[in-house]
Write a protein that holds these residues in place. Structure first.
Motif, PDB file in Angstrom:
ATOM      1  N   ALA A  34       0.832  -1.205   0.000  1.00  0.00           N
ATOM      2  CA  ALA A  34       0.000   0.000   0.000  1.00  0.00           C
ATOM      3  C   ALA A  34       0.868   1.258   0.000  1.00  0.00           C
ATOM      4  O   ALA A  34       0.587   2.228  -0.711  1.00  0.00           O
ATOM      5  N   ALA A  35       1.944   1.234   0.783  1.00  0.00           N
ATOM      6  CA  ALA A  35       2.847   2.384   0.841  1.00  0.00           C
ATOM      7  C   ALA A  35       3.542   2.603  -0.494  1.00  0.00           C
ATOM      8  O   ALA A  35       3.761   3.745  -0.917  1.00  0.00           O
ATOM      9  N   ASP A  36       3.894   1.517  -1.174  1.00  0.00           N
ATOM     10  CA  ASP A  36       4.494   1.644  -2.509  1.00  0.00           C
ATOM     11  C   ASP A  36       3.515   2.319  -3.469  1.00  0.00           C
ATOM     12  O   ASP A  36       3.928   3.047  -4.388  1.00  0.00           O
ATOM     13  N   GLU A  37       2.223   2.074  -3.218  1.00  0.00           N
ATOM     14  CA  GLU A  37       1.198   2.649  -4.093  1.00  0.00           C
ATOM     15  C   GLU A  37       0.963   4.127  -3.786  1.00  0.00           C
ATOM     16  O   GLU A  37       0.857   4.942  -4.711  1.00  0.00           O
ATOM     17  N   VAL A  38       0.878   4.487  -2.493  1.00  0.00           N
ATOM     18  CA  VAL A  38       0.563   5.879  -2.150  1.00  0.00           C
ATOM     19  C   VAL A  38       1.808   6.749  -2.065  1.00  0.00           C
ATOM     20  O   VAL A  38       1.724   7.973  -2.185  1.00  0.00           O
TER      21      VAL A  38
END
Length: 382
Positions: A34-38
């Motif tokens: 998720a952090a890679d995405e946001v």
């Protein structure tokens, strides 16, 4: 029905309210994805329905993957104010320069909806209302006509919002009222509504509560209720199984009664005599041993409870039957973990008071004396 933050933000975003980019995660690896995405920096936010998550360690800002893994490992699975955290929202960090509050609720005194704006966002708005009520601008709304644009602007300007963002804030407030009205809301708020260094407004948090009796009109929200029923307050889930009306509160005096009005009166008296209610628990009509045992099991399971007050009015159910039920329930425990105070009134109350086992409970003749005794016990146990 209380929407989780991620659910409320989805509803707000669909209506046009700016929200940060985010993704839900239930494991550490999912949080990393998720952090890679946001993108970094980002916030890891526990998804439980309780205020003060940041102060309680349920929200953490991270700058890289190592920090994110550490935060996610700590937050996922933690006990946050009695609630088990099963999921986190990984959300892009907002570079803000100011925090506002906007909200909508029903003013019972006026009999009208009210919209509110304050420049003291990011803190407990109830505390602001108590200590500095002038800091909250309010506009009452005629539900027949809705929130007029001039009312939204007046609330924003009365609160002292900077002129260069006032129009955007008024637009968010208008959208929030429309959602509250269209979705049969009881409360809707954004705290904080952040102002970025680029003078954009972004909803950094989201709260929306909906009238349960209106859910049949909103199948999309009903789906959210089922989706959101993960983890959360185990006691409230247990209350559903037992068929009790139960609300967990933040105090240490457990309250059990048979009737919503009776329980509310007891809550008020606990507060009046200097105590703090731990719960609202209405066991409904009848108080047989099994039902009383289930109620006590719930209240004793709340680690915040230091004493319990039983407020029972015998109507169709006779007081002596209630007393037998309380005795049987308490005798089923190997050890009674907290002092229990009982007040009986109504049909066969005198017979019931004589039956109660005073080795297991403290019996009081009036509700006032029962509440006072329970508050005293709680203070001694705390």
């Amino acid at each position: 029905m209380k929407l989780h933050e991620y659910q409320a933000k989805g509803v707000f975003a669909d209506a046009g309210v700016p929200t940060p980019k985010s993704a839900l995660a239930s494991t550490v690896d999912e949080a990393v994805d998720a952090a890679d995405e946001v993108g970094y920096p980002c916030a890891v936010k526990a998804q439980v329905q309780v205020g003060g998550r940041g102060k309680a360690g349920g929200i953490e800002l991270v700058d890289d993957e190592d920090e994110l893994r550490e935060a996610a490992e700590r937050i996922i699975g933690m006990d946050l104010k009695g609630l088990h955290v099963d999921r986190v929202l990984v959300e892009e960090a907002v570079d803000f320069v100011d925090e506002l509050y906007v909200g909508v609720t029903m003013d019972r005194g006026e009999g009208k909806p009210v919209v509110m704006v304050s420049t003291e966002g990011g803190v407990d708005i109830e505390q602001v209302a108590e200590e500095n009520p002038e800091a909250i601008a309010r506009e009452h709304v005629d539900p027949a006509f809705g929130l007029h644009p001039y009312q939204a602007r007046r609330a924003v300007f009365s609160a002292g919002v900077d002129r260069d963002v006032a129009t955007d804030v008024a637009r968010v407030l208008t959208t929030l009222y429309s959602l509250w009205d269209d979705k049969d809301g009881t409360d809707a708020e954004i705290n904080p509504l952040m102002i970025t260094s680029d003078r954009e407004v972004i909803a950094a948090d989201a709260v929306m509560n909906v009238d349960d009796d209106a859910l049949f009109r909103h199948p999309d929200l009903q789906e959210m209720e089922e989706e959101g029923d993960v983890g959360g307050d185990e006691l409230e889930q247990k209350a559903d199984e037992y068929g009790f009306d139960y609300v967990r509160l933040s105090g240490n005096v457990g309250i059990i009664g048979n009737g919503a009005g009776l329980v509310m009166t007891t809550l008020d008296l606990v507060d009046y005599y200097g105590g703090s209610p731990a719960n609202f628990l209405d066991i409904g009509g009848g108080a047989k041993a099994e039902r009383v045992t289930n109620a006590l099991d719930m209240v004793f399971s709340d680690e915040n409870v230091d004493s319990v007050v039983f407020n029972i009015f015998g109507g169709i159910t006779r007081g002596d039957e209630v007393a037998k039920g309380i005795n049987e329930a308490l005798e089923s425990f190997d050890e009674i973990p907290k002092p229990v105070v009982v007040r009986l009134a109504g049909t066969n109350a005198e017979e019931g008071m004589e039956i109660l086992n005073t080795d297991l409970v403290t019996v009081e003749a009036t509700l006032e004396s029962a509440v006072q005794r329970a508050v005293e016990y709680a203070e001694e146990e705390a």
